[in-house]
Design a protein around this motif. Structure first.
Motif, short mmCIF file in Angstrom:
data_model
loop_
_atom_site.label_atom_id
_atom_site.label_comp_id
_atom_site.label_asym_id
_atom_site.label_seq_id
_atom_site.Cartn_x
_atom_site.Cartn_y
_atom_site.Cartn_z
N ALA A 261 78.91 14.18 -13.38
CA ALA A 261 77.64 13.92 -14.06
C ALA A 261 76.61 13.35 -13.10
CB ALA A 261 77.85 12.96 -15.24
N CYS A 262 77.03 12.42 -12.24
CA CYS A 262 76.09 11.80 -11.30
C CYS A 262 75.62 12.78 -10.24
CB CYS A 262 76.74 10.58 -10.65
SG CYS A 262 76.95 9.19 -11.80
N ILE A 263 76.52 13.64 -9.76
CA ILE A 263 76.12 14.62 -8.74
C ILE A 263 75.10 15.59 -9.31
CG2 ILE A 263 76.95 16.58 -7.39
CD1 ILE A 263 79.54 15.00 -6.90
N VAL A 264 75.35 16.09 -10.51
CA VAL A 264 74.41 17.03 -11.13
C VAL A 264 73.05 16.37 -11.34
CG1 VAL A 264 73.90 18.32 -13.25
CG2 VAL A 264 76.17 18.45 -12.23
N ALA A 265 73.04 15.14 -11.88
CA ALA A 265 71.77 14.45 -12.11
C ALA A 265 71.03 14.20 -10.81
CB ALA A 265 72.03 13.13 -12.83
N ALA A 266 71.78 13.86 -9.76
CA ALA A 266 71.16 13.54 -8.47
C ALA A 266 70.46 14.74 -7.85
CB ALA A 266 72.20 12.97 -7.51
N LEU A 267 70.77 15.95 -8.33
CA LEU A 267 70.07 17.12 -7.81
C LEU A 267 68.56 17.00 -7.98
CD1 LEU A 267 72.36 20.08 -9.00
CD2 LEU A 267 71.91 19.38 -6.64
N GLY A 268 68.13 16.14 -8.92
CA GLY A 268 66.70 15.92 -9.10
C GLY A 268 66.02 15.45 -7.82
N GLY A 269 66.76 14.72 -6.99
CA GLY A 269 66.20 14.28 -5.72
C GLY A 269 65.92 15.43 -4.78
N SER A 270 66.70 16.51 -4.90
CA SER A 270 66.51 17.65 -3.99
C SER A 270 65.17 18.34 -4.24
CB SER A 270 67.66 18.65 -4.13
OG SER A 270 67.65 19.25 -5.42
N LEU A 271 64.65 18.28 -5.48
CA LEU A 271 63.32 18.85 -5.75
C LEU A 271 62.27 18.10 -4.94
CD1 LEU A 271 63.34 19.24 -9.66
CD2 LEU A 271 64.28 20.78 -7.94
N GLY B 68 61.28 14.45 -13.12
CA GLY B 68 62.55 14.23 -12.45
C GLY B 68 62.67 12.83 -11.87
N ASN B 69 61.61 12.36 -11.20
CA ASN B 69 61.66 11.03 -10.60
C ASN B 69 61.64 9.92 -11.64
OD1 ASN B 69 61.54 12.47 -8.25
ND2 ASN B 69 59.83 11.35 -7.38
N GLN B 70 61.13 10.22 -12.83
CA GLN B 70 61.14 9.24 -13.90
C GLN B 70 62.55 9.07 -14.47
OE1 GLN B 70 61.44 8.73 -17.31
NE2 GLN B 70 60.13 6.95 -17.54
N ALA B 71 63.27 10.18 -14.62
CA ALA B 71 64.54 10.16 -15.34
C ALA B 71 65.76 9.95 -14.46
CB ALA B 71 64.70 11.47 -16.13
N VAL B 72 65.78 10.56 -13.27
CA VAL B 72 67.02 10.57 -12.48
C VAL B 72 67.44 9.18 -12.00
CG1 VAL B 72 68.10 11.42 -10.35
CG2 VAL B 72 66.80 12.99 -11.82
N PRO B 73 66.56 8.36 -11.41
CA PRO B 73 67.02 7.02 -11.01
C PRO B 73 67.54 6.19 -12.19
CG PRO B 73 64.95 7.54 -9.92
CD PRO B 73 65.16 8.60 -10.96
N LEU B 74 66.88 6.32 -13.36
CA LEU B 74 67.37 5.61 -14.55
C LEU B 74 68.75 6.12 -14.95
CD1 LEU B 74 64.36 5.29 -17.04
CD2 LEU B 74 65.22 3.63 -15.38
N TYR B 75 68.91 7.43 -14.95
CA TYR B 75 70.19 8.05 -15.34
C TYR B 75 71.32 7.51 -14.46
CZ TYR B 75 73.52 11.64 -16.79
OH TYR B 75 74.62 12.29 -17.30
N LEU B 76 71.11 7.51 -13.15
CA LEU B 76 72.16 7.09 -12.23
C LEU B 76 72.47 5.60 -12.37
CD1 LEU B 76 71.03 9.12 -9.09
CD2 LEU B 76 72.97 9.61 -10.59
N SER B 77 71.43 4.78 -12.51
CA SER B 77 71.66 3.33 -12.65
C SER B 77 72.37 3.00 -13.95
CB SER B 77 70.33 2.58 -12.58
OG SER B 77 69.86 2.52 -11.25
N GLU B 78 72.05 3.72 -15.02
CA GLU B 78 72.69 3.44 -16.31
C GLU B 78 74.12 3.96 -16.37
OE1 GLU B 78 68.73 3.20 -19.19
OE2 GLU B 78 69.98 5.00 -19.26
N GLN C 249 59.74 2.49 -15.60
CA GLN C 249 60.01 3.53 -14.61
C GLN C 249 58.83 4.49 -14.50
OE1 GLN C 249 62.39 3.45 -12.55
NE2 GLN C 249 62.29 5.46 -11.57
N SER C 250 58.12 4.72 -15.61
CA SER C 250 56.92 5.56 -15.54
C SER C 250 55.86 4.94 -14.65
CB SER C 250 56.34 5.77 -16.94
OG SER C 250 57.12 6.68 -17.66
#
Length: 507
Positions: A29-39, A153-163, A426-427
């Protein structure tokens, strides 16, 4: 330390009762979500490379191309000073900072996964428009869609990973976002190096390949679980417990779930989270997390170097191919730095990385400024030895940034906000970050033209200020559960004057 403000385990509420083990479900789950950073990373890398390609400049910026050809082998601070050319880069970030407020609503009401999916779709559309552009306005409209994608992506991904992450490894997990950002930059620079040799349409291939991370993120996002924090916030307690048990690999999640329920009750009581951010009790999160750190991250000057590394190296007298090759070196250093930070940030803490690396960055920027002041000028061919020295210094600067302000600029803000203001906070983080990114992108080449080597001394002075900010105002957050971070402010020498219990009262 003056800004320490450390909370011991006994002072936390239920942290000592949390249990977890690393599961395949959690890792995937974390690897897939982290793909947001690649954008974000791919765009950072590709835009600077494309704007140094002759075929791209001939099609869209012929004046810049002619000026470049007149000074092909010479140094010239003003070789690329063109506001429309920099608008090509910065338009994305202006679009991103506006879109992040819509992303806040989606993230809070529909979940973190919803924002990730919206971001991937918008980024895909932007990449297609850019690759098929026939005029400058089509390019800029494509950049706007890319910006919306990055805003979500930058709004959601860091929150997703931290949570999703257990407290003891939250730093390393959150920095998957920075790692994929760095990998995106590296891959973009390698692609630029190859496509620069494909005349007439190589730049289209560079821009069009941005569709690949967008497609991967969308397909992966369809299968992502929502975070337990978000599910509980939406009142879906049974689903939240099931996901929490899966990601923690244990049925003993009562203590952590109780913290999530308390946080969600506080969150539901807040009808206007943006207005709540302005309250006195939330002053530490507003000043440090929402405003200070995201603005300072850009004022290090690092993203200017990433945007324009090929352009900077060409301005220093490197040829087009050599400039892109040098950019591959710097982006490789950024990946290495991200891995170092992931390995040690939960051991040594956030403050240590900020302060130690900040000292290094000041020294490197001063070294660059002195070298340019002595050896660099209009119409001068830069000696190879001096050019190599500058590349080494820039790589060392990248290594320092890449283990400190780069990853921690996203990690620390995502840790600081309580659940009731987390999506709104985060916004603001993303908005401030992209605002300063856009301003730096729009102004850097003009500032390089007019301030010359002084621009690097300016960035060094700013890092002195931001290091003092961290030393005095940021408490250490390593290994503190995300729903108990608010307790840190009660014991901080300065912020305790604003906060009584961190959530329910004010001084």
């Amino acid at each position: 330390m003056a800004g320490g403000g450390v909370v011991e385990a006994g002072q936390l509420k239920r942290a000592h009762l949390y249990e977890y083990r690393i599961t395949g479900y959690f890792v995937s789950a974390c690897i897939v979500a982290a793909l947001g950073g690649s954008l974000f990373g791919y765009d950072l890398g590709v835009s600077g490379g494309v704007t140094s390609m002759d075929d791209f400049l001939k099609d869209f910026f012929p004046k810049v191309y002619r000026r470049k050809q007149r000074h092909l082998k010479e140094t010239d601070y003003c070789k690329y000073d063109n506001q429309i050319l920099t608008l090509f880069t910065s338009s994305l970030y202006f679009a991103g900072l506006v879109s992040t407020f819509a992303a806040s609503y989606v993230t809070r009401s529909k979940g973190r996964r919803g924002s990730i999916l919206v971001g991937s779709i918008s980024f895909f559309v932007g990449a297609v428009l850019n690759a098929s552009a026939v005029n400058i306005w089509m390019l800029i409209f494509g950049r706007i869609f890319l910006g919306v994608g990055i805003g979500f992506g930058n709004q959601a991904v860091p929150l997703y990973l931290s949570e999703m992450a257990p407290a003891k490894i939250r730093g390393a997990v959150n920095q998957l976002f920075q790692l994929t950002t760095c990998l995106g930059i590296l891959i973009a620079n390698v692609i630029n190096y190859g496509t620069n040799k494909i005349h007439r349409w190589g730049w289209r291939l560079s821009l069009g390949l941005a569709t690949v991370p967008a497609v991967l993120m969308f397909i992966g996002g369809l299968f992502l679980p929502e975070t337990p924090n978000s599910l509980v916030e939406q009142g879906r307690l049974d689903e939240g417990r099931k996901v929490l048990e899966k990601v923690r690999g244990t049925k003993n999640v009562d203590a952590e779930l109780e913290d999530l329920i308390e946080a969600s009750e506080a969150a539901r009581a807040i009808k206007h989270p943006f207005r709540n951010l302005l309250k006195r009790k939330n002053r530490p999160q507003l000043v440090i997390g929402a405003l200070g750190i995201p603005a300072f991250q850009q004022l290090t000057g690092m993203n200017s170097i990433l945007f324009y590394a090929p352009v900077i190296f060409q301005s220093l007298g490197f040829g087009s191919g050599a400039a892109l090759y040098s950019s591959v070196l710097t982006s490789s250093a950024l990946v290495l730095a991200a891995l170092i930070s992931m390995a040690f940030v939960d051991k040594f803490g956030r403050r240590a990385f900020f302060l130690e690396a900040g000292t290094e960055m000041i020294c490197y920027l001063v070294a660059v400024a002195i070298t340019l002041a002595l050896k660099f000028g209009q119409g001068v061919v830069l000696p190879k030895g001096i050019g190599a020295f500058l590349v080494v210094i820039i790589c060392l600067f990248v290594l320092a940034y890449g283990r400190s302000w780069g990853p921690l600029g996203w990690l620390v803000p995502s840790e600081l906000f309580p659940l009731e203001t987390r999506s709104a906070g985060q916004s603001v983080v993303v908005c401030v970050n992209l605002l300063f990114t856009a301003l730096i992108a729009q102004c850097f080449l003009a500032a390089l033209c007019h301030l010359k080597y002084g621009i690097f001394l300016l960035f060094a002075a700013l890092i002195v200020i931001m290091s003092a900010f961290i030393f005095f105002l940021l408490p250490e957050t390593k290994q503190v559960p995300i729903e108990e971070v608010y307790l840190l402010w009660n014991n901080h020498w300065f912020w305790k004057n604003y906060v009584v219990d961190g959530r329910n009262g004010t001084a």
